[in-house]
Design a protein around this motif. Structure first.
Motif, mmCIF file in Angstrom:
data_model
loop_
_atom_site.group_PDB
_atom_site.id
_atom_site.type_symbol
_atom_site.label_atom_id
_atom_site.label_comp_id
_atom_site.label_asym_id
_atom_site.label_seq_id
_atom_site.Cartn_x
_atom_site.Cartn_y
_atom_site.Cartn_z
ATOM 1 N N SER A 62 86.382 78.166 -0.232
ATOM 2 C CA SER A 62 87.889 78.265 -0.807
ATOM 3 C C SER A 62 88.295 76.971 -1.675
ATOM 4 O O SER A 62 89.114 77.008 -2.505
ATOM 5 N N ASP A 63 87.563 75.793 -1.474
ATOM 6 C CA ASP A 63 88.177 74.739 -1.993
ATOM 7 C C ASP A 63 87.119 73.798 -2.664
ATOM 8 O O ASP A 63 85.970 73.387 -2.261
ATOM 9 N N PRO A 64 87.195 73.876 -4.184
ATOM 10 C CA PRO A 64 86.367 73.481 -5.071
ATOM 11 C C PRO A 64 85.900 71.844 -4.732
ATOM 12 O O PRO A 64 85.014 71.556 -5.005
ATOM 13 N N ALA A 65 86.954 71.222 -4.348
ATOM 14 C CA ALA A 65 86.958 69.565 -4.113
ATOM 15 C C ALA A 65 85.904 69.669 -2.949
ATOM 16 O O ALA A 65 85.012 68.583 -2.973
ATOM 17 N N VAL A 66 85.976 70.395 -2.092
ATOM 18 C CA VAL A 66 85.152 70.204 -0.877
ATOM 19 C C VAL A 66 83.721 70.459 -1.339
ATOM 20 O O VAL A 66 82.568 70.061 -0.950
ATOM 21 N N ARG A 67 83.485 71.678 -2.126
ATOM 22 C CA ARG A 67 82.119 72.013 -2.463
ATOM 23 C C ARG A 67 81.603 70.717 -3.404
ATOM 24 O O ARG A 67 80.319 70.487 -3.139
ATOM 25 N N ALA A 68 82.331 70.323 -4.318
ATOM 26 C CA ALA A 68 81.756 69.002 -5.094
ATOM 27 C C ALA A 68 81.443 67.855 -4.469
ATOM 28 O O ALA A 68 80.565 67.413 -4.830
ATOM 29 N N VAL A 69 81.934 67.697 -3.047
ATOM 30 C CA VAL A 69 81.777 66.425 -2.426
ATOM 31 C C VAL A 69 80.370 66.442 -1.916
ATOM 32 O O VAL A 69 79.740 65.668 -1.630
ATOM 33 N N GLY A 84 72.663 73.349 -4.239
ATOM 34 C CA GLY A 84 71.573 73.942 -3.224
ATOM 35 C C GLY A 84 72.145 73.545 -1.866
ATOM 36 O O GLY A 84 71.933 74.428 -0.993
ATOM 37 N N GLN A 85 72.705 72.483 -1.642
ATOM 38 C CA GLN A 85 73.150 72.105 -0.240
ATOM 39 C C GLN A 85 74.358 73.104 0.071
ATOM 40 O O GLN A 85 74.451 73.530 1.286
ATOM 41 N N VAL A 86 75.047 73.491 -0.782
ATOM 42 C CA VAL A 86 76.203 74.374 -0.419
ATOM 43 C C VAL A 86 75.769 75.723 -0.160
ATOM 44 O O VAL A 86 76.315 76.524 0.839
ATOM 45 N N VAL A 87 74.573 76.198 -0.933
ATOM 46 C CA VAL A 87 74.101 77.379 -0.781
ATOM 47 C C VAL A 87 73.541 77.465 0.720
ATOM 48 O O VAL A 87 73.532 78.428 1.513
ATOM 49 N N ARG A 88 72.654 76.496 0.808
ATOM 50 C CA ARG A 88 72.067 76.606 2.143
ATOM 51 C C ARG A 88 73.053 76.347 3.267
ATOM 52 O O ARG A 88 72.910 77.120 4.331
ATOM 53 N N LEU A 89 74.184 75.695 3.290
ATOM 54 C CA LEU A 89 75.315 75.564 4.312
ATOM 55 C C LEU A 89 75.858 76.996 4.468
ATOM 56 O O LEU A 89 75.855 77.469 5.590
ATOM 57 N N LEU A 90 76.403 77.903 3.388
ATOM 58 C CA LEU A 90 76.675 79.123 3.439
ATOM 59 C C LEU A 90 75.615 80.239 4.051
ATOM 60 O O LEU A 90 76.297 80.913 4.555
ATOM 61 N N GLY A 91 74.643 79.905 3.660
ATOM 62 C CA GLY A 91 73.479 80.718 4.363
ATOM 63 C C GLY A 91 73.477 80.723 5.788
ATOM 64 O O GLY A 91 73.703 81.804 6.627
ATOM 65 N N TYR A 92 73.639 79.724 6.354
ATOM 66 C CA TYR A 92 73.535 79.398 7.893
ATOM 67 C C TYR A 92 75.036 80.199 8.473
ATOM 68 O O TYR A 92 75.103 80.634 9.181
#
Length: 183
Positions: A57-64, A69-77
């Protein structure tokens, strides 16, 4: 510091009071985490639910997190928690014991670690002079508890948590300077 929740407050009024202290984005994050916990059959909103909802939900959090790739791995877990990874969490209360339990967030259905992370987010906003906590504040609250489920997920995805906290603090400071909420 004074408690934000009146003694003996009912869960319904506590939710409204909590929502008034959150940015619109963070209110959406909490609602998403609540829905996810219910859908997964979990008794409480835990820190992994909050992290999952923050990332979605939060683009600023994703950007940090920098690269996507790291966000995709996190979402995968996080997506896998109901189909394998994280099954050991079902039916258990998340209380890492790594940080003292704060009781001023009396929202029914929150794990002790999630309630403490939310209290940390509210405290960070207050220290910054902002009347509402941001998603970045909640992310900081999550990563300050090295034993919580969110930090376990971050570690499995290869996130350097101390470095992440430094980036989160820098973003919050930048926000405070840009919007004049800091000292």
């Amino acid at each position: 510091m004074q408690s934000r929740t009146p003694p003996g407050a009912e869960p319904g009024s506590t939710r409204a009071e909590l929502d008034s202290l959150l940015s619109a984005e963070l209110t959406s994050v909490v609602a998403g985490a609540r829905r996810r916990a219910v859908r997964d059959g979990d008794r409480q909103i835990d820190t992994a639910h909050l992290l999952h909802s923050l990332l979605e939900s939060d683009p600023a959090v994703r950007a940090v997190f920098g690269d996507g790739g790291q966000v995709v791995r996190l979402l995968g877990y996080l997506v896998q928690r109901s189909i394998g990874y994280g099954l050991q969490w079902q039916g258990t209360v998340e209380d890492s014991g790594a940080v003292p339990l704060v009781t001023s967030v009396k929202e029914a259905g929150w794990s002790p670690a999630a309630a403490t992370a939310m209290e940390t987010a509210l405290d960070r906003a207050e220290l910054r002079g902002d009347p509402r906590a941001l998603g970045m504040d909640l992310l900081a609250g999550l990563v300050t508890d090295p034993e919580c489920r969110a930090v376990e997920v971050l570690g499995r995805a290869g996130v350097d948590v101390p470095r992440l906290l430094v980036r989160v603090d820098a973003e919050c400071q930048e926000y405070a300077e840009e919007y004049g909420t800091g000292s």
